[in-house]
Design a protein around this motif. Sequence first.
Motif, PDB file in Angstrom:
ATOM      1  N   VAL A   1       1.060  -3.353  -6.291  1.00 23.94           N
ATOM      2  CA  VAL A   1       1.045  -2.025  -5.670  1.00 23.94           C
ATOM      3  C   VAL A   1      -0.348  -1.428  -5.770  1.00 23.94           C
ATOM      4  O   VAL A   1      -0.949  -1.419  -6.843  1.00 23.94           O
ATOM      5  CB  VAL A   1       2.070  -1.076  -6.326  1.00 23.94           C
ATOM      6  N   HIS A   2      -0.877  -0.943  -4.637  1.00 25.23           N
ATOM      7  CA  HIS A   2      -2.068  -0.115  -4.606  1.00 25.23           C
ATOM      8  C   HIS A   2      -1.668   1.245  -4.032  1.00 25.23           C
ATOM      9  O   HIS A   2      -0.857   1.303  -3.086  1.00 25.23           O
ATOM     10  CB  HIS A   2      -3.154  -0.717  -3.712  1.00 25.23           C
ATOM     11  N   VAL A   3      -2.215   2.323  -4.566  1.00 24.33           N
ATOM     12  CA  VAL A   3      -1.994   3.647  -3.986  1.00 24.33           C
ATOM     13  C   VAL A   3      -2.956   3.820  -2.816  1.00 24.33           C
ATOM     14  O   VAL A   3      -4.159   3.583  -2.949  1.00 24.33           O
ATOM     15  CB  VAL A   3      -2.209   4.760  -5.028  1.00 24.33           C
ATOM     16  N   VAL A   4      -2.408   4.203  -1.662  1.00 20.25           N
ATOM     17  CA  VAL A   4      -3.206   4.384  -0.446  1.00 20.25           C
ATOM     18  C   VAL A   4      -3.016   5.822   0.031  1.00 20.25           C
ATOM     19  O   VAL A   4      -1.928   6.206   0.451  1.00 20.25           O
ATOM     20  CB  VAL A   4      -2.772   3.387   0.647  1.00 20.25           C
TER      21      VAL A   4
ATOM     22  N   GLY B   1       0.851  -1.182   0.000  1.00 21.25           N
ATOM     23  CA  GLY B   1       0.000   0.000   0.000  1.00 21.25           C
ATOM     24  C   GLY B   1       0.884   1.228   0.000  1.00 21.25           C
ATOM     25  O   GLY B   1       1.485   1.578   1.022  1.00 21.25           O
ATOM     26  N   LEU B   2       1.014   1.900  -1.134  1.00 26.50           N
ATOM     27  CA  LEU B   2       1.962   2.995  -1.355  1.00 26.50           C
ATOM     28  C   LEU B   2       1.295   4.346  -1.121  1.00 26.50           C
ATOM     29  O   LEU B   2       0.277   4.651  -1.742  1.00 26.50           O
ATOM     30  CB  LEU B   2       2.508   2.911  -2.784  1.00 26.50           C
ATOM     31  N   GLY B   3       1.878   5.152  -0.247  1.00 25.93           N
ATOM     32  CA  GLY B   3       1.332   6.488  -0.025  1.00 25.93           C
ATOM     33  C   GLY B   3       2.176   7.265   0.959  1.00 25.93           C
ATOM     34  O   GLY B   3       2.919   6.694   1.761  1.00 25.93           O
ATOM     35  N   THR B   4       2.062   8.585   0.911  1.00 20.16           N
ATOM     36  CA  THR B   4       2.805   9.448   1.832  1.00 20.16           C
ATOM     37  C   THR B   4       2.106  10.790   1.912  1.00 20.16           C
ATOM     38  O   THR B   4       1.052  11.011   1.296  1.00 20.16           O
ATOM     39  CB  THR B   4       4.266   9.607   1.360  1.00 20.16           C
TER      40      THR B   4
ATOM     41  N   HIS C   1       2.234  11.570  -9.548  1.00 21.17           N
ATOM     42  CA  HIS C   1       3.683  11.449  -9.415  1.00 21.17           C
ATOM     43  C   HIS C   1       4.089  10.053  -8.945  1.00 21.17           C
ATOM     44  O   HIS C   1       5.112   9.512  -9.388  1.00 21.17           O
ATOM     45  CB  HIS C   1       4.192  12.517  -8.453  1.00 21.17           C
ATOM     46  N   LEU C   2       3.310   9.455  -8.051  1.00 23.77           N
ATOM     47  CA  LEU C   2       3.599   8.077  -7.642  1.00 23.77           C
ATOM     48  C   LEU C   2       3.499   7.128  -8.836  1.00 23.77           C
ATOM     49  O   LEU C   2       4.348   6.252  -9.027  1.00 23.77           O
ATOM     50  CB  LEU C   2       2.637   7.641  -6.542  1.00 23.77           C
TER      51      LEU C   2
END
Length: 625
Positions: free
Chosen positions: A481-484, A455-458, A501-502
């Motif tokens: 990969v999932h955007v979180v 779970g990719l996010g920031t 951008h991700l």
Amino acid sequence: MTPEPAHARVELLGNRVLDGPNLYFTRQAIKTTLDLGAWCAAPEETVSAAFRALDSRRPKIGEPGGPVRDRCVMRLAEVVTRQIAQLSGTGRLGVRVRHGEEPGEYVVAFPWNRRERGRALGRAIARALDDLLDTERANDACVRAAADVRDAEQGPRETLPRPRVPVISITGTNGKTTTTRLVAHIAMTAGRTTAWSSTDGVLVMGEHIEHGDYSGPAGAQAVLATPGLEVAVLETARGGLLNRGMGVPYNDVSVVTNVTSDHLGSGGINTVDQLAEVKAIITKVTRPSGWCVLNGDDPRVWAMRVGTPAQLVAFTLDPNAPCIREVRAARGKAFTVIDGFIACIEDGGIDMLVSLDDVPMTLAGLSRHNVANALAGAAGALALGLPRSAVVQGLKTFAPDATLNPGRMNVYSLPLGADQQASVIIDMAHNEGGLEALLDVGRGLVAPGSRLLLGLGTGGDRSDEILVALGELAGRGADVVHVVHKEHYLRGRTMEDLEKHLRDGLSHVGAHAEASHETELDGLRGLLDVAHDGDVVAVMTHSHQAELHAWLLEHGATTDGPREIRRKVRAARGSGDAPIDSVPDEARDDVRIAIDALERAASHDTSPSVFGDMATSLKALLESP
């Protein structure tokens, strides 16, 4: 007071009070931010006339907008500040001039004794620089500005409270919260009344008294106000150092974990070297009788040894690192890993403190960054004067779970159905270093033939370049990969902009995000919907760690302890599912003989704890099923 000119061409953008040691001085200061774009673009004759009016030697002026003009403008701001201070009754004022966040912005910083007089000087600098642009007002610009300062109320002579207990300040890009919690845990293990501040609040003896980000001066002051306090542990973050200064005038121990690219482009900090300069603040105010604990594997951190008055401690994952030789030559100490043990090297020899296998936060040695945090925490705790036995016991009992270290590499086992389960990792991997560590641990737990789901996010306050780099790391390290998103931490961005951008980063390495989720909990659910037996689901979390933890427990998850993590690591390496902390029957007699020999050695050795600890570890193996 003299009236303001009708059309100001120099704008006062900020006039901030820094209550403690800061980027500019090791004492309280005023940080005045000015828009001096008019001076950057002014004709050479105007700039030359200003220096004549100030009766100051004129530097090279340079072309408008060029690098020489930039230095000239910085010199002009410094001269004006010193002249106004002198005319208003302050001699030999320290002045620092730096670039601001935007082109044409400059920061003028100077110490203060009286708060309101200091702020008045900041306003006067802006006024004088504006008047100097007008040939009719230029000659008396500093005189009029100084009159405004003299007319201002002095205000309080505020000083930070001087700590009456040992204080340890901890900073770094990654690992500072974990190290803060570890040192506090060791202090409580030693029986000391302990309070600490960090990004998740202020805690006294493990109980929250304030929630939220208290890694700045407010957190430090709340800690020092604790009744009966014996040890103060202060996480010290970049934002507080830049915007308000440190919350204490000095510390007894400082610890810097590392410095990597994070939050660049904010607060006038545009490079990693500038960020290291900010982190180094805590080392410059460490008492000469205290200790400065530095990461010897990070060149920028190790360079901070030059600016500290304190005694040196290095920690490194490499027992042959040059920093060990250097620190020993300076009669300091070094902490490293030797033969699988956390070891302290000093003039008296080598003290083997504890085996990594007995330190749960290292995840059976899989988490290299937590091995480094354990070294930093052990070094900091011993530098505070805490007993060796408490340090060893604290390292053995500090578990990477939602109780002692929430949101930092918390590992769970979650049933997926009949005889199937997935591993889940919750971690605040908010930057490149954090994501690399999360991917390393996640990959180290993946069963053969299974996958790593991320779970990719920031937060939205990362630069475009960092967001792209995070996408590239995710694409190289994860199978799915999932955007979180973190809906409360967009910080001026839209979800669409951040996600773009991700996804750009993912595409650079031939990967893509299979789904997008607006919340961390939605992201966790989405990843688990596509998880198979043996998969590892890793989620970069921020504010919702407690919510994810509760949801996992409600759905049958259990927190992995050291034994379960070692079993998963062994399985991932293809070594079978048998526990690695058990002793085969045919070897038990040999282990008992070894225990007897170690106990005899402990009774005669001048440092019996090493042999005693090894005997204790072997006894624990015999007692394992």
